[in-house]
Each structure stands twice: as C-alpha cells, then as structure tokens.
Design an enzyme around this catalytic site. Structure first.
Site, PDB file in Angstrom:
ATOM      1  N   GLY A   1       0.790  -1.197  -0.014  1.00 35.53           N
ATOM      2  CA  GLY A   1       0.075  -0.097   0.001  1.00 35.53           C
ATOM      3  C   GLY A   1       0.731   1.034   0.025  1.00 35.53           C
ATOM      4  O   GLY A   1       0.309   2.359  -0.231  1.00 35.53           O
TER       5      GLY A   1
ATOM      6  N   ARG B   1       4.697  -9.741  -7.954  1.00 34.13           N
ATOM      7  CA  ARG B   1       4.821  -8.835  -8.922  1.00 34.13           C
ATOM      8  C   ARG B   1       3.670  -7.931  -8.458  1.00 34.13           C
ATOM      9  O   ARG B   1       2.788  -8.205  -7.779  1.00 34.13           O
ATOM     10  CB  ARG B   1       4.483  -9.051 -10.430  1.00 34.13           C
ATOM     11  N   ALA B   2       3.660  -6.508  -8.954  1.00 34.96           N
ATOM     12  CA  ALA B   2       2.535  -5.601  -8.830  1.00 34.96           C
ATOM     13  C   ALA B   2       1.296  -5.924  -9.164  1.00 34.96           C
ATOM     14  O   ALA B   2       1.000  -6.771 -10.237  1.00 34.96           O
ATOM     15  CB  ALA B   2       2.792  -4.322  -9.539  1.00 34.96           C
TER      16      ALA B   2
ATOM     17  N   THR C   1       7.939  -6.207  -5.554  1.00 35.26           N
ATOM     18  CA  THR C   1       9.462  -6.582  -5.394  1.00 35.26           C
ATOM     19  C   THR C   1       9.858  -7.417  -6.696  1.00 35.26           C
ATOM     20  O   THR C   1      11.011  -7.170  -7.226  1.00 35.26           O
ATOM     21  CB  THR C   1       9.598  -7.263  -3.956  1.00 35.26           C
TER      22      THR C   1
ATOM     23  N   ASP D   1     -10.222  -6.325  -0.816  1.00 36.66           N
ATOM     24  CA  ASP D   1      -9.048  -6.977  -0.349  1.00 36.66           C
ATOM     25  C   ASP D   1      -9.534  -7.222   1.238  1.00 36.66           C
ATOM     26  O   ASP D   1      -8.563  -6.581   2.294  1.00 36.66           O
ATOM     27  CB  ASP D   1      -7.882  -6.783  -0.607  1.00 36.66           C
TER      28      ASP D   1
ATOM     29  N   SER E   1      -4.458 -15.526   2.592  1.00 33.10           N
ATOM     30  CA  SER E   1      -3.510 -15.449   1.511  1.00 33.10           C
ATOM     31  C   SER E   1      -2.165 -15.222   1.906  1.00 33.10           C
ATOM     32  O   SER E   1      -1.352 -15.834   1.194  1.00 33.10           O
ATOM     33  CB  SER E   1      -4.099 -14.036   0.505  1.00 33.10           C
TER      34      SER E   1
ATOM     35  N   LYS F   1      -3.071   0.334   3.705  1.00 29.62           N
ATOM     36  CA  LYS F   1      -4.383  -0.233   3.854  1.00 29.62           C
ATOM     37  C   LYS F   1      -4.876  -0.122   5.540  1.00 29.62           C
ATOM     38  O   LYS F   1      -5.805  -0.570   5.923  1.00 29.62           O
ATOM     39  CB  LYS F   1      -4.060  -1.965   3.768  1.00 29.62           C
TER      40      LYS F   1
END
Lengths: 518, 518
Positions: free
Chosen positions: B168, B195-196, B203, B255, B263, B287
C-alpha cells in the site's frame, strides 16, 4: 472521445462494452473500469478490452445498452471514463466490517435503482450485509431507502393491519381467507402479495386466475376504502429496488436475513402498516429449520418493527409438508374459494387461515381471535366479503370454486405398497409442479390425495399431476420419477393437528405478560 | 443430449453457454443453471437462454470453453445439467452467518481452483467472509486449504525466518537488503515476493531487472541451501488459488482482511516459515489508517500464527509518503543496490530495512538487532551476500547500481512557489508512474528530489518522471497535471525520523515482558 457504436450479439447479466486497447489507453480506462456512453441519452457500462474483435474507433454495445443510451448501430457515441460510484466505497467499507450511515445506505440503494452498480457489486453488498455484519439500525435505514424507490401509499386511516408469510412452503393459500375475515370486521388490511420467484405459485399467481391483481395506486386506495381489504400484486410500483436485488441474488439462491427483513418491511412502510403479523413457516426445506432460529428471527423482526414504529407480532407455523392439498394457480384458487364457500376443506389451510386471522383480530382488541375467525368463516360473512373484494378487483360477483378448471392432461401417481405416508417433500412437489408448467401455465399443478399420517393401500392414488399439454405432463412425470416426493412405509406417523405452533407477541405484549405475572 | 458447438465472439468474466429455450426445457435447465459440456474433455458453464441468436440444436461457447472441453467449431458436444456445487451451499451458509468446517472450506477452495465457482460466487464468499463473520479457526482452515492448492516446499531446516509487507506504500524496496542482512548471519530466509497487482512496482518487478526471479522449486531449494536467502517470485507455483481470488476481487478493489490474512499466511505455510515478521505500513492511503487498527490487525495475525504453529511478530511502519526516492522497476533496483553498495541512500529506506532486519535478528536471539543490522550493512557483508544471491539467481556477480539505466524520456516537475513540501501523495505518485508505463516498461517511474519537510525554492525540481517513450511520458505528465502529487506551502512541517513506529511482539514475548515486570 467519439467512437462508432456497434450492436453486439452479447447476452450478459450486466451492461458491458467492448473496446480496443488503444482506445482504452486514450480514455485512461482499464478492464473492468466503468465508462459513460452517451447518445441521445446515456448509460454506464463496464469495459471489456479485446483487440481481436474490436478495431480502433469502434465500441460494441449490447442491445439493451444501445436502447438505454438512445443510439443506433453505426452511429457515433461520446465515450468517457465514469468514476466508480461512491457507493462502491461504502460497500467496501461494509465488507471490511464498517457501519453504514443513512446517507451511505441511501446512496447504495439509489445506485442499484439507477443501474450504476453491477450485479457483482450488489451480490457483494448483500453477502457482506449478513446477520453478523449488520445491525437493526442499518436494516431500518435500508428498509426506508428501499421504500423510497417507488410510490408511497397514503390510505388516510389508522390503524392499518397487514400480514406477511416468509414463504418456503407450497400450497399456502391463506391470503384471501385471512383478508376476508379481517376486513369483514371493519379492519383495514391492504394486503400486497407477489408472484412466484422460485416457487410453483405465488399468491398473486392464483388470485390472478379469478380477478385482477395488477392495479394502480388510485385503484388500490379505492378498493381498500370500499372493501377495507384487497388482494393486490405489489411487485411493480412499490419498493421496486427489491426486485433488482432479488434478480442479482437469484442465481446463487441466496436471500440473507437482513436483506429479506428490509425487503419485507419496505413494502409495509410503503403501505403505512401499523400492525403487522409475520408468519414464520418452520420445518425441513423452509427458510427456518427450528424453533430456536424462528424465535431469534421473530425477535429481530419485532425489534426492527419498533425502530420503524410498527407493532409486529410473529406466528411460527408448521411447514413440514404442503399446506392444503393443491399446488398451482387454478388448483390453489379452487381450494381457497372452496373453503370460503364452506365446503370444509383441508384442516391445515382452514386452521392456519383462522389462526392467522385470529391473531390479527386479537391485535385489534378481540379476546378469543381464533374462535371469532372460525365463526366469521362459518357464518358466510368472510365469503361475502371475499366476493365483494373480487368484484371490486373486476372478478365475477358470482364466482364459484367450480368455475375454475385445472389442466386437462392428468396423471395419477399410485402407491407402490401399502402403509403410512411418512412425508410429503415440499421441494420435490414444487419441482414437479414447475415441471408441469406452473405458475406460467395456470392449469398446471398437483393435487395431493394423501398427506402425512394417512394409511394407503397399494395401488391407491397418492397424488395427481395436472398440465395444459402432454409434453409438459410427460416432463412432470419424468421429474416425479427421478425424485421421491412421498414415502410410504409401515411405520405409523403422526399427522399435524395445529398449524400455528407458537405465537411470538411483540415486546410490549411480553412486558405486559411479565407485568401480570409479577 | 447432443448439441452442435459454435464458437461465439463473447468475452465475459466467467464461462457461459448460449442455448435455445427449447433445448433448455429438454435439458431441464433454466437461466443461470450450470451445464457440463463434454467434447474430448469437459467444462462447466452457466446457461444463458436466447432464442434470437441460437436456433435449436446449437450451443454457443466462448473460445476458452471450446479449448477447455477440447471441442472444435461445428463439432457435436454432449450437454447435461450440472448440479450446483455443494460448496455454493457452504457459501450460502456463510452468508447466513454459519461457521464453516475444514471440509467445507476445502471444498470451496478446491471448487475455486477447478473453476466450478463463478466470479460472482467467489465475490459472495469473500464479502460474506468478513471480519465480523469469520473467526481465526476458519481463517486457519482457509489458509491451509489455499496452501494445499499448489506445491509445498520442504527446505529440511528449522527455524525458517521470513517477512512480509502488507503493502500500500510505493517505493518500499527493502526486500533485498533485509534478506541479505539476515542471510549473512547464517539464518534461513526464503523470501517469496510478488509482482505488482495494482501498484506501480512489486518486489519481483524490480528484482527482475537484475536477476531471475522465476524459478522452479528445485532451483528455489538449491539457492536457499547455497545462500540461506533468495529473492524469488512466488506467484505461480505456490498457493495458486490466491491469484484466482484476487482476479475476482480486483474489479471491486476489495481485499477484505480475513482473505488477505489467509492469502499471506498460505504462502508462508507453503515455505514452512517458523518465524515471521509482518510489516504493517500505516498512514493515509495505506491499508491501515491508524495505530488502533494496526494493533488489532497485528493481534489477529499473531493469533492466527499461533493456530498455524508460526511465531509471528508485527512492526508498524510509517507510510505517509513513498519509501525512499525512487518508484518503478529500474529506478527502485538502482536505489536498492546503491544502499547495499554503501552510498548512504535515503534514510527512510535504510532505517526501515535495518529496522525490519533487526527485529528478525532479535527473533533469532540477537540483543540489539538494529545496531547489528546497521553494522552488517555498513561492513559490506550484506552487499557480499546480496551479490552471492544475485549470482545464484543468474544475475551478474559484479552487478553495480550504475549498470541500471532508467527510461530516456524524462520530464522535470518544478515547484511553482517557494516553501516547505507539505506532503507527497502515495496514490498520485503510483498513478503517474503507471501512466508512464510502470511496471511493464521497466525504465518508467519517478525520482523524488524532495520529500516532506524539505524547503524548496520556486522553480526547483520537485520530482522527475521517466518513461521509455514520448507518448507515455506525455500521458504521465497529463496525469501529474490533473492531480496534486505534492503540495508546497509556507508552513514548516516535520520530516519522518524513525520508520518503524511500533513493534508488536508475539504473545509469548508479551507474556515474557509481563513476567519480567512482576
């Protein structure tokens, strides 16, 4: 930017638009973003990106969207990014456990009403707004917001009595009887019913076979002021957002409690109900499995009523098997009118109708409501009131139960062995009646010749299937063969005696009882 | 029954099939029912009824469905009713406030994995499974079910250290530094990154610019056993159901916490983590908005860890503005490597990386972890370890930060007045970097020349936008102009000093502290 509209042969649940990826980059929109498409009028769609099917400069829209934005095939439309409605943020906050304000609830309901939310977003809202993640204040907000999406009815009188059944049990044909008994006592009872959503026959489906159920507000008000009662269909004009929510819920077969409560109560708010009786059918396959859940639900409904300024009571009724003996529009109408005519009728319908009417009479001050209801029914006064309402709703003033003729394609289903009927399966009976064409084919349905506890000989007819044509009858027979709608076995089982299993009075009543016991 | 398949030009989120209403009646299916279509293989689709486009005897399928069921245009396929998966019943029960068993959770996850649930049903599950309608035991079930959908990694050692950032906040390029510091102390830290999804650079996106991040399990295990650490991409093989859930969540931008927890933890279960540090970035736009929510979330994560047999600690970090000065793959790689090379670097990255690494070292028994981490970084040992891992991941063993070249299309954004930088807006910076092409165009991104608290003169460069071509640079400039990424005003504001705002140790640690204080 301007794009040329192309009508696409696409059937989807929500409004979508297909665009080329280059146009999307220019618009600054990504897959699943919303765009506003403007022709003479405008519509909001969700973007689907496809370079294979859509070249640059074009936008493919469904027929509904074309109509909504008032544009024609090959005409230019203006396309622009449409930000996610603020109400999606509120839904997200609800998903994250937040509490919604009145303003937020109003915005969600208004966006559903205007088609700004996708069915996915509606489902997300409904799922997040569950029993553990909503409170009665929020449900009251939702109720009022839903009521405000349609017309409001001002009957100019008080008190206004009403009742509502949570449903889930077939054959529940008590509405005309309850309304006629209550209205013949001079009480105002503006009953708005609905058509079947997933059942074989809703109240409006069978009432529609003998008089008009669709009427405008003026006609509704006139009928009530003339007869004190009405058996109208309330789907179209009142709290219309409810049907959009049900449309989204339907594919998953969900109807979570807080949404169900708001949906029921919104129509009562519309009509100005002051005293409401809610029938909670309890039993396997109904929405309420046991007495503990029934009591909890009753308490919530009564408390919600308090917040909304409505006196609510609940009655838990037996829903282990179909109510009465008929399922399907014409068949249910026939059975219902037969009871009003005084032909006796199946005890389960008579007892339930008088039980419900009796509680309403007691809410109006009567001492022994049940006895009074039975008396009104036996004396023929209820029948007289019934015919009065039927005439006001453009039905025949000399309507007889024998006027109603079920489908002519009939199949008897026989017992394969002797014994006692162990159960009659609600869900199977509904599936068979729907297979036969109910509720669309009004003559289609089922007549039960035996119910739980009856002793039957091998070869005796258990039930009859009616249909309007042979192919649908065959479909229903096939459906009956692949299920187990009735079970006959040696073991003796008890038949129902009392249909109203428990009455759950309002808080004030409970306080009164507690006070008396001091 | 047999129907002839026709490939239809339809792009929808879920698998659908278009049928004629007569065929539907024969199949006994209605709109939104599921059917199984079988060619060489088979696939489940949702029925859409359309007489206008589909004549009797045909069935229109999307290209994906055609491929999945191994059939070709104009070939016959076998079509049959497919009952609603049992797991939909479990989702309904969750919506109605029920508690899910391990078996039910397994069935839901397995049906998502096999494509048996529509995105609508996944969204309903995710929305219903919210903070107020889930408990930690259910989240633990979900975690283990998700972990079991992919490969499990057995490193054959204990303890296994790991860390995870909730994300975030842009520019959070600490992973290679933290891993290198921790691994150079001989601790095993198998860091799987991603990944994004909606950010400008994940990262794995920036690590990918200087060495391989995609590797099979064998290579992963080898790298860890050789170097003690790794910077791998964990998206594909491990807990793959997570990405299917994210795909459904993405359109609504949700989310929810319980799903997020499952997750995150599922990937840690996969890799066998025993000691986990979770970074909770706190601040506007992240977040977690405030310390109260951060502490509550930390408590839940620590408790979930206990159930899963994992020692979890949390660190609340400052996320009010981007971490460091660079955003975008090549730019972030450059900044990250520069710090390891000992060029100093922006204090916010150095402090955060050493702070996080320090806590992990303390979890392994070190007294003053922060001081130790700084020492390892300053001494060059971390850089040595970093190059060792880079080489193991097929990168250059003599990699230098100066090897990395950002996009050649550059725009300076100037201060319009003199004053102090009041804020740097995370969301705006992400939008601009994405507009410039990040993360797909690896040279695209932003370099911040000033951050909060800096005094700037009118005309001074505030930040630079990099892109790989002029049109994307223009798009990013336009994006910057329509937003307010930085505000310069007279008022003096404080710059951040410490990046780790609060450490929230595990319960055992808390008990220990409490014990000491007695």
């Amino acid at each position: 930017m301007k794009l040329q509209a192309r009508q696409a042969d696409i059937v989807t649940s929500g409004p979508i638009a297909l665009l080329n990826s280059n146009d999307c980059l220019k618009l600054g929109v990504g897959e699943n973003d919303r765009i506003r498409v403007t022709g003479k009028d405008s519509a909001v769609c969700t973007v689907i990106i496809t370079d294979r099917y859509i070249p640059e400069g074009l936008i493919a829209l469904t027929e509904q969207t074309m109509n909504k934005c008032g544009s024609k095939d090959r005409e230019d439309v203006e396309v622009a990014y449409s930000p996610m409605p603020e109400s999606v943020r509120s839904i997200r906050s609800k998903i994250n456990g937040g509490t919604l304000s009145k303003k937020e609830m109003d915005a969600i309901v208004s966006d559903i009403m205007q088609g700004n939310l996708s069915e996915m977003e509606i489902i997300a809202f409904v799922s997040a707004f569950n029993v553990n993640n909503s409170d009665l204040t929020e449900i009251a907000y939702l109720t009022r917001s839903m009521a405000a999406t349609g017309k409001m009815v001002d009957l100019g009188v008080r008190p206004i009595f009403d009742f509502h059944s949570l449903g889930g049990v077939p054959g529940n044909k008590i509405t005309p009887t309850v309304v006629s008994i209550v209205a013949s006592e001079g009480l105002v009872i503006p009953k708005l019913s609905s058509r079947a959503v997933s059942s074989a026959c809703g109240t409006s489906d069978y009432v529609d076979t003998f008089c008009d159920v669709e009427m405008d507000t003026r006609k509704l008000v006139d009928t009530i002021s003339e007869c004190n009662g009405v058996f109208a269909c309330g789907n179209k004009d009142y709290a219309p957002v409810g049907s959009l929510i049900i449309k989204a819920e339907n594919p998953m077969g969900i109807d979570p409690r807080p949404m169900m409560m708001a949906s029921i109560m919104s129509k009562k708010v519309v009509i100005g109900t002051t005293h409401l009786l809610i029938d909670i059918p309890m039993g396997e396959g109904s929405k309420i499995p046991d007495i503990k859940s029934a009591r909890q639900f009753a308490k919530d409904l009564i408390d919600l009523g308090s917040i909304l300024g409505m006196h609510v009571e609940c009655a838990v009724s037996c829903a282990d098997q179909p109510i009465g003996r008929m399922i399907g529009p014409v068949l249910e109408a026939k059975e219902c009118i037969g009871i009003l005519e005084g032909h006796g009728g199946d005890p389960s319908v008579v007892d339930k109708a008088c039980g419900m009417a009796g509680i309403i009479l007691e809410m109006a001050g009567e001492k022994d409501g049940y006895a009074r209801a039975v008396e009104i029914l036996r004396s023929g006064r209820a029948h007289k009131k019934f015919l009065e309402i039927v005439r006001a709703q453009n039905g025949s003033p000399v309507l007889k139960s024998t006027d109603l003729l079920p489908g002519q394609f009939v199949k008897d289903i026989h017992a394969k062995r002797s014994g006692y009927v162990q159960y009659v399966d609600n869900a199977c009976m509904v599936a068979i009646a729907k297979g036969a064409g109910a509720p669309k084919d009004i003559g289609a349905g089922i007549e039960l010749l035996h119910k739980r506890g009856d002793y039957v000989e091998e070869g005796e007819v258990l039930f009859k299937i009616y249909a309007d044509n042979q192919s649908k009858l065959d479909r229903a027979i096939e459906s009956a063969r692949s299920r187990r709608p009735m079970l006959v076995k040696d073991a003796e089982v008890k038949a129902e005696k009392d249909m109203i299993l428990e009455r759950i009075p309002s808080k004030e009543m409970l306080d009164l009882i507690r006070f008396r016991n001091l």
